[in-house]
Each structure stands twice: as structure tokens, then as C-alpha cells.
Design a protein around this motif. Structure first.
Motif, short mmCIF file in Angstrom:
data_model
loop_
_atom_site.label_atom_id
_atom_site.label_comp_id
_atom_site.label_asym_id
_atom_site.label_seq_id
_atom_site.Cartn_x
_atom_site.Cartn_y
_atom_site.Cartn_z
N GLY A 118 0.80 -1.23 0.00
CA GLY A 118 0.00 0.00 0.00
C GLY A 118 0.83 1.27 0.00
O GLY A 118 0.31 2.35 -0.28
N PHE A 119 2.12 1.15 0.33
CA PHE A 119 3.00 2.34 0.33
C PHE A 119 3.52 2.57 -1.08
O PHE A 119 4.19 1.69 -1.64
N PHE A 120 3.21 3.71 -1.61
CA PHE A 120 3.63 4.01 -2.98
C PHE A 120 5.13 4.29 -3.03
O PHE A 120 5.70 4.80 -2.06
N TYR A 121 5.69 3.99 -4.20
CA TYR A 121 7.08 4.36 -4.42
C TYR A 121 7.16 5.87 -4.63
O TYR A 121 6.26 6.46 -5.23
N HIS A 122 8.24 6.45 -4.15
CA HIS A 122 8.41 7.91 -4.17
C HIS A 122 8.37 8.46 -5.60
O HIS A 122 7.65 9.39 -5.90
N PHE A 123 9.14 7.82 -6.49
CA PHE A 123 9.19 8.26 -7.89
C PHE A 123 8.76 7.13 -8.81
O PHE A 123 9.25 6.00 -8.67
N THR A 142 3.56 8.73 0.68
CA THR A 142 2.29 7.98 0.60
C THR A 142 1.23 8.67 1.45
O THR A 142 0.09 8.83 1.02
N ALA A 143 1.63 9.10 2.64
CA ALA A 143 0.66 9.76 3.53
C ALA A 143 0.11 11.03 2.89
O ALA A 143 -1.11 11.28 2.93
N VAL A 172 -3.31 0.43 2.73
CA VAL A 172 -1.98 0.69 3.30
C VAL A 172 -1.79 -0.06 4.62
O VAL A 172 -2.61 0.05 5.53
N GLU A 173 -0.70 -0.82 4.70
CA GLU A 173 -0.38 -1.55 5.93
C GLU A 173 0.52 -0.67 6.79
O GLU A 173 1.74 -0.82 6.81
#
Lengths: 437, 223
Positions: A118-123, A142-143, A172-173
Motif C-alpha cells: 500500500g505504500f507508494f514508491y516515491h518516484f 504515501t501519507a 496501506v499496511e
């Protein structure tokens, strides 16, 4: 007799003149107000233009900057949702246009953008949503993205947009990013695991706690909220729970979403804290005029931005206070809700005196340095986004209202016991600002 | 020399020539399309993405992204050297990603193209083989008809069928057989009638002579 008559005429003339001046004062004041309102409207609208101009036509993902080949930034993509909500609210886009664009972006975030639990990659790649530049799955980015998605969901309530936003949030975990601690890790890379950095002091990470403590699934314990250190220092008579960098944005990013005015964290009022930090930043600039003579009462605003020697975490005291004369207009605009008078005076001054160099089709350029006769040639997506959101909060409190209505926000307030108490506390009382030395 | 060993490879120059031409044309098309696609999808992208301008812009980007990380992680001056190494490794990683992306995109483009080529080649093969399979089928069918005693038919092959010159030859053979069998059949009937009416032996002898003359032109295995 003639002398008396002349004197009478003179007095009448003086009175008339005074009346005329007196009559002009309110007219001038109204005109000035209109000018300020127009300027803010213009800046907001032009800043939104960044998101409309540079968003990928199919995915809606937003490049980190308008630099050639720039990757999409997940936080900038999130902020674009806020820009679209603001555009719809101000009727710069029709409701349907904004709705379609928001839906497209959320669909991409839900189905295409690469993520780790659930945490997106920065780029990510703007056209595929796949991770690039070996970036980390970022907790704070992500937040910021998820919080923006929830704002869009709240604005387009009872639509697919709300469902998509909720689904992205619930996926998101949050507890995984604690890495068996009570502090949030900065991020995770599949190649090397969790990064060796944690959000352990005051910074822009408050929003990360709001979402994770208020979540229904993978909730983190409320103990995490009290785990990070609140370092306090007084500068120029202003006590500040400060971020290491002393960058203004750290006092602004979470505040775009959370209306801290009525909340008290064991006596700490983070709204006042941001106000103090802003005034301290200004005072620091004024006090540093011997090093950088271009600083002044209207030329202040040290925040992470582009600079003559690259992107730097510029900041003031309290904090590391790294600075070289570079000013970030976005930080001044984003300080509007905290220090209306100082921010308005500064931004009007900069616009009136330097607009030919520092203002372009997407609003104020990211930064400028008068001493080195340097102006940033690029815009940064997140800086454009915070500008739009904070001006809107200053004007209508729309983003605050939407975010504070969320059930997750209410749960965070309850779980962390942030109900305001009115005990006398040094942080809740606005201390008298000392005159800059 | 073995009995089945071929003495000449060009036993039917036009037929073999046609087929050689078809194969050469198909192979040329396949090679041309594949080569062009590989060039367009891989080398064109490589030349574009590795131009001086692109590399410069990626170097600037890798610097920028490293600066973002430094700003967030509050990198100290002592760590700057390490940061530079990290920046280069970031740049190198990006170069690898770009090459992988080019190859992945190329494969993505090439797979449907190869499938299309297979389809075209498959369809073309059916079309081309039909030109020879059609006449073979017709001949096979005709021989079966002859075997079952039918001689009252002729075959006609299409303009662009291979071995279409066989049709008039076959028709000549079948016409001759048809004529002979018709004569034998009618003479047999006449003979039967003559015997029934007790006609003179002179008449019967003439009829038998007629049959003998007709079949005289055939060479048989017993002779």
C-alpha cells in the motif's frame, strides 16, 4: 476684512482637502484589499495550471518538476487532487471536468501505481506508474498522497471517487512501516529493506500519524504519536517545537490537512507552533542581514527549495539554519493561515518588485536569490500543491473542513486524546515577539 | 546410382521457379518487417535515450534526486563524498532501467507483430498450397471416377492453378477411352442383336473387326 475673508477661504480649502483625504482612505483600503484578493486568486489559479499542464494525459500522474524527463512524484500527484478540488470549488474547472480528472488519477493510483503493501514508491514512471530511479516505498509521500485522495473523496462524496480514495487508504499496511518499532521508517527498498532513517523528531510527518492512528485496518498504536521527540528551542522570544532543518515546509505540509487550531497535544498547540516558527524564520532572516543583505522584512521564507547550487533544505533557527540568501515564495504563501499580515506584505512586495523574474505562467517560481541574481528555472510539484492548498485554507478553510470531517481524523483525535484543554501553557499563549536585533 | 536418386533437380522449371519465388518473397518480407521493427523499437529508442541531451538531463535529475534524499536525511558534509558515489550509482541504475524499459517495450511491440507475421505467413501458405493442392484433389477425384467406370466427364483447372497443363492431357486420355468404350459397348449390343436374329456370319465378322481395329491402338501388359 480682506485678510479675514482670505483666512476663511484658506480654512475652507484645508477642510475640503482633509475631507477629501479622509474620503479617499477607505476607498484606497478597499482597493488594496481587492488587489490582494486578486493577487492570491491569480497565484492560486496559475499554480493549479502546473497540474493541468504537466499531468500525464492518460494516467493523471504529475511529474516531480517540470524538468525534462522528470519522474512522477507520488506526493505531487496527491497534491494535484487538492488542486483539482480547489479548481472545482472556485469554478475554474467545471465540477464534471474536475471529477473526471480526479477519477482518472485515483484509478491509476489504485490499479497501476506500483506499491509495497500500500505504500507508494516515491518516484514512478509518468506513463506506467512503475517504480523508477530505484526509489523507496515512501511513508511520508504515501501519507501526503493518501490524505489528498481522502480530501477528493470527501469533496466528491457518494461517488466512485470516494470509494477509490477509501480503497487506497484501507490498502496501506501502516503498522508494517514501523518495522517493529514505535517510530515510522522513512521508507523501504526491496533491494536493501527498510531505510536507516526514522521520523523521530518534529517534521512534516504528523499527517502520517493522523492517517495511521485513525485507520481501521493495520492501525498503529497511539503510543506512536507520543514516541517522537518534541525538541523545543526559543528564538527571538518565540518557543518552537522545531524540525532539524528549520525549513518552513515542515511546519506547513501536515497543516494543509489538519486544522490544529482547536487541538491540544498535552498543552502543545501545533498551529501556534507553526505561527511561531514562521515568525522565527522571518526574524532570523532580518537578523541575518549582515550575512545576506538582500533579506529583509519582506524578503524572508527559508524552506527546502531549489537554490543556486541545487536543491537544499534551507531553513532558519530553531534548527540547523542552512541558508545562502535563497528565498522560497511558496513557503511565504503557505504561511498565510498562520501569519496573514507578514505573509501578505511579503508576497505583495515580491510580486510588485520582482514579478518579471520570479513569476511565470505557473505562478511564483520555486525560489530566487537576489544576492546571486538567480531564479529557479523549474517548478516543483509539491511546492505548487502546498501553495494552492494553503491559500485555499486561508481564503475558505475548505481543505481543513473536508479533512476534519473524516471519521479517521476523529478517531485519531480521540485515540491520541487531542481534545483541547485550556490549561495555561507556554505554548498556547502567544508570546510577545521580540524586535529583531 | 540408386534407382530413386534424382538425376535433375529442375524437373518442372516453371512450378519449382514459382515456389522458389514465393519462398524468397515471404522470407524477404519477414526479414524486412522484423528488421525494421527491431530497429524502430530498440535502436531508435537507444539512440534517442542515449543522446547527449538525454544523458545530461538524467545526470541533472540524478543529482536532484540525491539532493532530495540529502535534504530529507539531513546529510552532513562528511557524508557528501558518499552521496556523490550514491548519485553515480543512482544514475547507473537509471541507465539500466532505461535499457530494460526499451527492451521490454520492444518485446511488447514485437510480439503482436510476430503473431501477425505468423498469421500472414499461415494464410499465405494456405493460399499458395491451394494452387497445387486443388489440381491434385481434382485429379485424385477424377481417377476415382474412372476407376468406378465413369468416363462421361472432363476436368478444368483454374487459370492460376499449378500444373494446369495436365487437364487437357487428362481430358484427351479420358476422351479416347470414352470413345473406345462407347464403340465396344454399341458393337456388343449390335452383335447380341445379330446373334438373336441369326444374321449372317459376314455381318458378325464385320462387327468383330470393328472392335479389333479400335483396341489395336492400345498397348497392354499381356503383349
Amino acid at each position: 476684512m480682506k485678510q479675514v475673508k482670505n483666512r476663511s477661504t484658506f480654512i475652507k480649502t484645508i477642510v475640503c482637502f482633509l475631507l477629501l483625504i479622509a474620503g479617499m482612505i477607505p476607498i484606497r483600503s478597499v482597493a488594496a484589499q481587492e488587489t490582494t484578493e486578486d493577487l492570491l486568486s491569480k497565484v492560486q489559479r496559475d499554480s493549479i495550471n502546473y497540474f493541468l499542464k504537466y499531468s500525464h494525459p492518460k494516467t493523471g500522474l504529475i511529474p516531480d518538476s517540470n524538468m525534462p524527463h522528470a519522474p512522477a512524484s507520488i506526493a505531487a500527484t496527491g497534491f494535484s487532487l487538492i488542486a483539482l478540488v480547489v479548481a472545482a470549488e472556485n469554478q475554474w474547472l467545471t465540477y464534471d471536468e474536475a471529477y473526471d480528472k480526479v477519477k482518472r488519477t485515483l484509478f491509476t493510483l489504485q490499479n497501476k501505481v506500483q506499491h509495497e503493501r500500500g505504500f507508494f514508491y516515491h518516484f514512478i514512471s509518468t506513463n506506467s506508474g512503475k517504480r523508477i530511479w530505484e526509489s523507496e516505498a515512501s511513508s511520508i509521500d504515501t501519507a501526503l498522497c493518501v490524505a489528498s485522495a481522502l480530501i477528493a473523496g470527501q469533496y466528491f462524496k457518494d461517488t466512485i471517487v470516494e470509494k477509490l480514495a477509501r480503497s487506497i487508504y484501507e490498502r496501506v499496511e501502516w503498522d508494517w512501516m514501523l518495522n517493529n518499532t514505535h517510530l515510522f521508517c522513512h521508507g523501504y527498498k526491496p533491494e536493501s529493506g527498510f531505510l536507516p532513517y526514522y521520523w523521530d523528531t518534529y517534521s512534516e510527518h504528523l499527517i502520517l500519524h493522523v492517517l495511521s492512528i485513525g485507520a481501521l485496518r493495520h492501525t498503529v498504536p497511539s503510543q506512536c504519536w507520543s514516541e517522537w521527540t518534541r525538541l523545543e528551542e526559543t528564538y527571538n522570544g518565540l518557543p518552537v517545537i522545531f524540525a532539524h532543518s528549520g525549513s518552513l515546509f515542515t511546519y506547513q505540509f501536515s497543516h494543509m490537512f489538519v486544522d490544529f487550531r482547536e487541538l491540544s497535544d498535552n498543552g502543545i498547540d501545533y498551529f501556534t507552533n507553526s505561527k511561531n516558527a514562521t515568525l522565527a524564520n522571518r526574524a532570523f532572516c532580518i537578523n541575518s542581514r549582515d550575512m545576506h543583505p538582500t533579506y529583509g522584512e519582506n524578503i524572508w521564507g527559508l524552506s527546502a527549495s531549489l537554490g543556486p547550487r541545487g536543491y537544499k533544505a534551507y531553513g532558519a533557527r530553531p534548527g540547523r539554519a542552512f541558508h545562502d540568501g535563497t528565498i522560497a515564495p511558496y513557503a511565504i504563501l503557505s504561511a498565510l493561515p498562520f501569519c496573514e499580515e507578514e505573509a501578505l506584505r511579503s508576497i505583495t512586495y515580491i510580486y510588485e518588485n520582482y514579478k518579471d523574474n520570479v513569476y511565470s505562467q505557473c505562478g511564483f517560481r520555486d525560489a530566487f536569490n537576489l544576492e546571486e541574481n538567480w531564479v529557479a528555472d523549474h517548478y516543483i510539484g509539491i511546492d505548487q500543491g502546498i501553495t494552492v492548498g494553503m491559500i485555499e485554507n486561508y481564503r475558505s478553510e475548505l481543505i481543513w473542513r473536508l479533512f476534519m470531517e473524516l471519521p479517521s481524523t476523529t478517531r485519531w483525535i480521540e485515540r491520541c486524546n487531542l481534545i483541547p484543554d485550556h490549561q495555561i501553557n507556554p505554548h498556547t499563549i502567544m508570546p510577545r515577539e521580540q524586535e529583531p536585533v | 546410382m540408386k534407382p530413386n536418386q534424382r538425376k535433375r533437380f529442375f524437373i518442372n522449371k516453371p512450378l519449382q521457379g514459382h515456389y522458389a519465388l514465393y519462398i524468397v518473397i515471404v522470407l524477404f518480407i519477414v526479414s524486412f518487417v522484423s528488421g525494421l521493427s527491431v530497429y524502430m523499437s530498440i535502436w531508435n529508442s537507444v539512440l534517442r535515450d542515449f543522446s547527449n541531451q538525454s544523458i545530461k538531463s538524467r545526470l541533472e535529475l540524478s543529482t536532484r534526486l540525491r539532493e532530495y534524499a540529502d535534504a530529507r536525511e539531513q546529510t552532513s558534509q562528511e557524508e557528501m563524498t558518499l552521496a556523490m558515489i550514491k548519485e553515480f550509482s543512482l544514475f547507473a541504475a537509471r541507465e539500466r532501467e532505461i535499457l530494460n524499459t526499451i527492451l521490454r517495450d520492444a518485446y511488447k511491440d514485437l510480439f503482436p507483430l510476430i503473431a501477425l507475421l505468423f498469421f500472414v505467413i499461415g494464410w499465405g501458405s494456405i493460399f499458395v498450397t491451394h494452387k497445387i493442392a486443388g489440381p491434385i484433389f481434382r485429379m485424385q477425384d477424377s481417377f476415382m471416377k474412372v476407376a468406378s467406370g465413369k468416363l462421361n466427364f472432363r476436368i478444368q483447372l483454374r487459370k492460376y492453378d499449378e500444373a494446369r497443363e495436365l487437364a487437357p492431357l487428362f481430358n484427351t486420355v479420358i476422351s479416347r477411352l470414352d470413345r473406345t468404350m462407347a464403340l465396344i459397348k454399341s458393337t456388343g449390343h449390335d452383335l447380341s442383336s445379330a446373334f438373336a436374329q441369326h444374321s449372317c456370319p459376314q455381318e458378325c465378322a464385320e462387327l468383330l473387326q470393328k472392335i479389333t481395329t479400335e483396341v489395336e491402338g492400345y498397348e497392354t501388359s499381356k503383349e
